[in-house]
Design a protein around this motif. Structure first.
Motif, PDB file in Angstrom:
ATOM      1  N   ALA A  94       0.854  -1.199   0.000  1.00 34.09           N
ATOM      2  CA  ALA A  94       0.000   0.000   0.000  1.00 34.09           C
ATOM      3  C   ALA A  94       0.881   1.238   0.000  1.00 34.09           C
ATOM      4  N   ILE A  95       0.315   2.327  -0.486  1.00 31.64           N
ATOM      5  CA  ILE A  95       0.970   3.631  -0.475  1.00 31.64           C
ATOM      6  C   ILE A  95       0.139   4.566   0.391  1.00 31.64           C
ATOM      7  N   ILE A  96       0.818   5.284   1.291  1.00 31.90           N
ATOM      8  CA  ILE A  96       0.163   6.277   2.138  1.00 31.90           C
ATOM      9  C   ILE A  96       0.767   7.635   1.807  1.00 31.90           C
ATOM     10  N   LEU A  97      -0.073   8.568   1.377  1.00 30.30           N
ATOM     11  CA  LEU A  97       0.396   9.889   0.970  1.00 30.30           C
ATOM     12  C   LEU A  97      -0.091  10.943   1.950  1.00 30.30           C
ATOM     13  N   LEU A  98       0.786  11.886   2.273  1.00 33.28           N
ATOM     14  CA  LEU A  98       0.476  12.919   3.249  1.00 33.28           C
ATOM     15  C   LEU A  98       0.481  14.286   2.567  1.00 33.28           C
ATOM     16  N   ASP A  99      -0.711  14.858   2.419  1.00 37.19           N
ATOM     17  CA  ASP A  99      -0.878  16.221   1.907  1.00 37.19           C
ATOM     18  C   ASP A  99      -0.168  16.408   0.565  1.00 37.19           C
ATOM     19  N   CYS A 100       0.391  17.597   0.284  1.00 40.13           N
ATOM     20  CA  CYS A 100       1.114  17.922  -0.965  1.00 40.13           C
ATOM     21  C   CYS A 100       0.376  17.436  -2.213  1.00 40.13           C
ATOM     22  N   PRO A 101      -0.869  17.858  -2.428  1.00 40.64           N
ATOM     23  CA  PRO A 101      -1.649  17.302  -3.531  1.00 40.64           C
ATOM     24  C   PRO A 101      -1.071  17.575  -4.912  1.00 40.64           C
ATOM     25  N   ASP A 102      -0.446  18.742  -5.122  1.00 41.65           N
ATOM     26  CA  ASP A 102       0.080  19.048  -6.455  1.00 41.65           C
ATOM     27  C   ASP A 102       1.095  18.016  -6.916  1.00 41.65           C
ATOM     28  N   TYR A 120      -4.882   8.183   1.571  1.00 45.42           N
ATOM     29  CA  TYR A 120      -4.483   9.586   1.710  1.00 45.42           C
ATOM     30  C   TYR A 120      -4.697  10.001   3.156  1.00 45.42           C
ATOM     31  N   TYR A 121      -3.571  10.217   3.843  1.00 45.18           N
ATOM     32  CA  TYR A 121      -3.603  10.668   5.235  1.00 45.18           C
ATOM     33  C   TYR A 121      -3.122  12.119   5.250  1.00 45.18           C
ATOM     34  N   ILE A 122      -3.624  12.912   6.198  1.00 45.30           N
ATOM     35  CA  ILE A 122      -3.449  14.360   6.160  1.00 45.30           C
ATOM     36  C   ILE A 122      -4.077  14.838   4.845  1.00 45.30           C
ATOM     37  N   SER A 123      -5.374  14.704   4.792  1.00 51.98           N
ATOM     38  CA  SER A 123      -6.105  14.954   3.559  1.00 51.98           C
ATOM     39  C   SER A 123      -5.810  16.356   3.033  1.00 51.98           C
ATOM     40  N   PRO A 124      -5.648  16.489   1.711  1.00 48.95           N
ATOM     41  CA  PRO A 124      -5.364  17.812   1.129  1.00 48.95           C
ATOM     42  C   PRO A 124      -6.502  18.777   1.392  1.00 48.95           C
ATOM     43  N   GLN A 125      -6.172  20.038   1.523  1.00 46.05           N
ATOM     44  CA  GLN A 125      -7.155  21.047   1.912  1.00 46.05           C
ATOM     45  C   GLN A 125      -7.971  21.519   0.708  1.00 46.05           C
ATOM     46  N   LEU A 126      -8.679  20.579   0.117  1.00 46.99           N
ATOM     47  CA  LEU A 126      -9.464  20.891  -1.072  1.00 46.99           C
ATOM     48  C   LEU A 126     -10.684  21.735  -0.741  1.00 46.99           C
ATOM     49  N   TRP A 127     -11.084  21.749   0.529  1.00 47.02           N
ATOM     50  CA  TRP A 127     -12.181  22.610   0.943  1.00 47.02           C
ATOM     51  C   TRP A 127     -11.791  24.088   0.826  1.00 47.02           C
ATOM     52  N   ALA A 128     -10.490  24.369   0.736  1.00 45.82           N
ATOM     53  CA  ALA A 128     -10.036  25.755   0.643  1.00 45.82           C
ATOM     54  C   ALA A 128     -10.014  26.247  -0.792  1.00 45.82           C
ATOM     55  N   TRP A 129      -9.644  25.360  -1.731  1.00 46.19           N
ATOM     56  CA  TRP A 129      -9.580  25.778  -3.119  1.00 46.19           C
ATOM     57  C   TRP A 129      -9.553  24.540  -4.002  1.00 46.19           C
ATOM     58  N   ARG A 130     -10.016  24.707  -5.244  1.00 41.73           N
ATOM     59  CA  ARG A 130     -10.071  23.627  -6.226  1.00 41.73           C
ATOM     60  C   ARG A 130     -10.799  22.406  -5.658  1.00 41.73           C
ATOM     61  N   SER A 131     -11.990  22.662  -5.131  1.00 43.47           N
ATOM     62  CA  SER A 131     -12.755  21.607  -4.470  1.00 43.47           C
ATOM     63  C   SER A 131     -13.082  20.449  -5.397  1.00 43.47           C
ATOM     64  N   GLY A 132     -13.197  20.735  -6.687  1.00 48.02           N
ATOM     65  CA  GLY A 132     -13.546  19.682  -7.634  1.00 48.02           C
ATOM     66  C   GLY A 132     -12.554  18.535  -7.680  1.00 48.02           C
ATOM     67  N   ARG A 133     -11.326  18.775  -7.182  1.00 47.74           N
ATOM     68  CA  ARG A 133     -10.334  17.708  -7.186  1.00 47.74           C
ATOM     69  C   ARG A 133     -10.688  16.584  -6.226  1.00 47.74           C
ATOM     70  N   ALA A 134     -11.684  16.824  -5.366  1.00 49.63           N
ATOM     71  CA  ALA A 134     -12.140  15.750  -4.486  1.00 49.63           C
ATOM     72  C   ALA A 134     -12.667  14.569  -5.291  1.00 49.63           C
ATOM     73  N   ARG A 135     -13.191  14.834  -6.483  1.00 53.98           N
ATOM     74  CA  ARG A 135     -13.667  13.734  -7.327  1.00 53.98           C
ATOM     75  C   ARG A 135     -12.510  12.844  -7.775  1.00 53.98           C
ATOM     76  N   PHE A 136     -11.347  13.442  -7.985  1.00 48.04           N
ATOM     77  CA  PHE A 136     -10.175  12.650  -8.347  1.00 48.04           C
ATOM     78  C   PHE A 136      -9.817  11.700  -7.204  1.00 48.04           C
ATOM     79  N   LEU A 137      -9.865  12.188  -5.975  1.00 52.81           N
ATOM     80  CA  LEU A 137      -9.591  11.320  -4.830  1.00 52.81           C
ATOM     81  C   LEU A 137     -10.630  10.219  -4.722  1.00 52.81           C
ATOM     82  N   ARG A 138     -11.876  10.586  -4.911  1.00 54.45           N
ATOM     83  CA  ARG A 138     -12.950   9.587  -4.828  1.00 54.45           C
ATOM     84  C   ARG A 138     -12.723   8.447  -5.815  1.00 54.45           C
ATOM     85  N   ASP A 139     -12.255   8.770  -6.994  1.00 57.06           N
ATOM     86  CA  ASP A 139     -12.121   7.768  -8.052  1.00 57.06           C
ATOM     87  C   ASP A 139     -10.811   6.997  -7.993  1.00 57.06           C
TER      88      ASP A 139
END
Length: 376
Positions: A94-102, A120-139
């Protein structure tokens, strides 16, 4: 193409000082669940101290802002290629990623093609900007573990598999010990950040603020806190020789924060560290003009510092761009030395600590991930 191996190592990816710190805590808790577990990845000195096999240094992506990332793009492309080769060779379970979404979103794409599950641990702060990228995480991400109390509801709106574990700072900071330390009424701590851009833009303003304050308060003392991975020589470049200062090593930063009357700090994890420790902070941040122009069009939260976001009101004053100048910082600092607003800010911090939650957050996150990893 499936490179995941149920008996392979776990890969942890961290791209900055706070992620390195949380990655180290997570590695320790994962080994509590499986003492023989091999852990490798990308990180820094904190993860190395936990015997993580750090294959790639996080310094390679220590960048700030969209325009700064463009300059380092060739290096990032090479690094992604090296990570892909490492993943193909080591076949982590498994891979565990911490923040740094770019950066890490690109690692997610690599892992998806290789058939390796991603957490994804330490979830990226998509609620602050570019919220649509949450769909990428979902998929593309198997499970998201968030650390701020309001994040779970945000990600649930996107039908994500998300769990709230609590904030790892509650495990990292020895609050019971720190609560017994007395403050020094004439000491100000300075935390200019963990990235080169932060230090070069903010530390001169903090130093000028210190010089201004000394004119009316000659008994003041200053503590300059070095972030993990930041060389002392780099700090010395931006701090004048004629202003006395105590250089504080990273391992002693919590004591330095607690001892101070208040803190001048770059925006980031340190703002929440100060809040939990109970020390008021004046927050400052500067980016390139282009980064700010873009950010003001797409950022959709009213604050930049975590304490203000968690409490949904301004507890720590935020000074961005032209406001992050010595003249303005001096005015705020002098008002706090005179106790104007200072006592009110301190009184708010106890409520914030309760809002963040109980210790044990990292152990809960490790258990969530470990129990969810496919076994075959």
């Amino acid at each position: 193409m499936h490179y995941s191996n149920p008996d392979g190592p776990i890969w942890i990816g961290a791209g900055e000082a706070s992620g390195d710190m949380y990655g180290a805590l997570l590695a320790r808790e994962l080994r509590n669940l499986n003492p023989g577990l091999k852990i490798m990845g990308m990180g820094g000195p904190a993860m190395e101290a936990q015997s993580v096999d750090v294959r790639h240094s996080m310094k390679l992506i220590s960048l700030v802002g969209g325009t700064e990332i463009l300059a380092g793009l060739p290096r990032i492309i090479r690094l992604l290629g090296e990570i892909k080769r490492s993943l193909m060779q080591e076949r982590p379970r498994a891979i565990i990623l911490l923040d740094c979404p770019d950066f890490h979103f690109r690692v997610v794409k690599i892992a998806r093609k290789l058939g390796i599950p991603v957490y994804y641990y330490i979830s990226p702060q998509l609620w602050a900007w570019r919220s649509g990228r949450a769909r990428f995480l979902r998929d593309n991400v198997r499970k998201l573990i968030c650390i701020l109390p309001f994040e779970k509801a945000f990600y649930r709106k996107y039908d994500m598999d998300v769990e709230y574990a609590g904030h790892p700072l509650m495990d990292q900071i020895p609050l019971d010990e720190l609560d017994t330390i007395s403050r020094e009424a004439d000491r100000i701590a300075i935390l200019p950040g963990s990235r080169n851009r932060e230090v070069s833009s903010l530390l001169p303003e903090f130093a000028a603020t210190a010089r201004n304050l000394l004119r009316n308060n000659p008994n003041l003392r200053f503590s300059l806190v070095r972030a993990p991975g930041m060389e002392p020589e780099r700090l010395a470049e931006f701090w004048p020789d004629d202003i006395p200062v105590d250089l504080v090593e990273p391992d002693d930063r919590y004591h330095a924060i607690r001892q101070a009357r208040f803190v001048l700090a770059a925006s980031g994890t340190v703002s929440l560290e100060c809040a939990l420790i109970g020390t008021p902070a004046i927050i400052a941040y500067q980016l390139s003009k282009l980064s700010v122009f873009i950010g003001r069009m797409i950022i959709n939260v009213p604050f930049i510092s975590l304490p203000n976001l968690i409490m949904n009101r301004e507890i720590f004053p935020e000074n961005i761009q032209e406001d992050a100048r010595a003249e303005n910082l001096t005015r705020l600092a002098e008002s706090w030395l005179d106790d104007t607003e200072y006592s009110r800010v301190r009184s708010e911090l106890a409520a914030l600590r309760k809002e963040v939650g109980e210790p044990g957050a990292v152990a809960r996150a490790a258990e969530i991930i470990f129990n969810d990893i496919p076994r075959a």
